[in-house]
Design a protein around this motif. Structure first.
Motif, mmCIF file in Angstrom:
data_model
loop_
_atom_site.group_PDB
_atom_site.id
_atom_site.type_symbol
_atom_site.label_atom_id
_atom_site.label_comp_id
_atom_site.label_asym_id
_atom_site.label_seq_id
_atom_site.Cartn_x
_atom_site.Cartn_y
_atom_site.Cartn_z
ATOM 1 N N GLU A 18 -28.921 -69.189 -2.092
ATOM 2 C CA GLU A 18 -30.273 -69.031 -2.651
ATOM 3 C C GLU A 18 -30.436 -67.668 -3.316
ATOM 4 O O GLU A 18 -31.052 -67.537 -4.371
ATOM 5 C CB GLU A 18 -31.337 -69.222 -1.557
ATOM 6 N N LEU A 75 -31.200 -66.944 -7.255
ATOM 7 C CA LEU A 75 -32.315 -66.113 -7.708
ATOM 8 C C LEU A 75 -31.844 -65.003 -8.648
ATOM 9 O O LEU A 75 -32.513 -64.693 -9.637
ATOM 10 C CB LEU A 75 -33.062 -65.526 -6.511
ATOM 11 N N ILE A 132 -31.109 -66.683 -12.024
ATOM 12 C CA ILE A 132 -32.364 -67.022 -12.703
ATOM 13 C C ILE A 132 -33.006 -65.762 -13.261
ATOM 14 O O ILE A 132 -33.494 -65.741 -14.395
ATOM 15 C CB ILE A 132 -33.319 -67.777 -11.747
ATOM 16 N N GLY A 133 -32.977 -64.674 -12.487
ATOM 17 C CA GLY A 133 -33.535 -63.409 -12.959
ATOM 18 C C GLY A 133 -32.815 -62.892 -14.197
ATOM 19 O O GLY A 133 -33.448 -62.459 -15.161
#
Length: 169
Positions: free
Chosen positions: A4, A8, A11-12
């Motif tokens: 996870e 993240l 995605i950032g």
């Protein structure tokens, strides 16, 4: 790091890259905000000399094929048609209003290989140099169903001051 957490981070990074691209296009659009393509259809009574479809690639500063201009009406790549008439050149690009370049605006027509992010086989692009006010610009088109050489010759035939068609590296 957990799955996870790695997701993240990815995605950032993707969001930061998208934001940077949007910011760059916004700055380019502000820089070129005063440039507007001449809109219009082929004038009534004009004789069509050639017509070909293909992909509009970009409009750039003259002799700077890697410097895309964000001209309203010619800012994005699009499929479309080029219509060569005795009065000038019409670009009918999907998703935008038609653009008509009066023959007095046309400077030259040649074959090219590179424009922005498009590299094709040797001399696979049509490059049309035209004037927006007093500023020379180059527009690139990738013809389908006809060669770029034939397209360049069709445009060169209507130039107000004919010049030999050539090629770019």
């Amino acid at each position: 790091m957990s799955k996870e957490g790695a997701l993240l981070v990815m995605i950032g990074v993707a969001l930061v890259l998208i934001a940077l691209m949007a910011w760059g296009w916004w700055r380019r659009s502000r820089r070129d905000g005063g440039l507007v393509a001449p809109r219009g259809e082929v004038p009534a009574g004009a004789v069509v000399r050639a017509e070909f479809s293909g992909l509009y690639v970009a409009t750039t500063a003259h002799e700077a094929p890697l410097e895309r201009l964000a001209i309203r009406g010619l800012g994005f790549r699009a499929a479309g048609e080029v219509v060569v008439t005795d009065s000038g050149l019409a670009l009918r690009l999907r998703g935008s209003d038609p653009v008509f370049l009066d023959r007095d605006r046309l400077v030259s027509a040649a074959q090219a290989t590179v424009a922005i992010d498009r590299v094709v086989e040797r001399d696979g692009l049509l490059r049309v140099t035209w004037l927006l006010g007093d500023t020379p610009l180059d527009s690139y088109f990738r013809p389908q169903g006809t060669s770029a050489r034939d397209a360049a010759q069709a445009v060169a035939a209507i130039l107000p001051h004919p010049t030999p068609t050539g090629t770019d590296a």
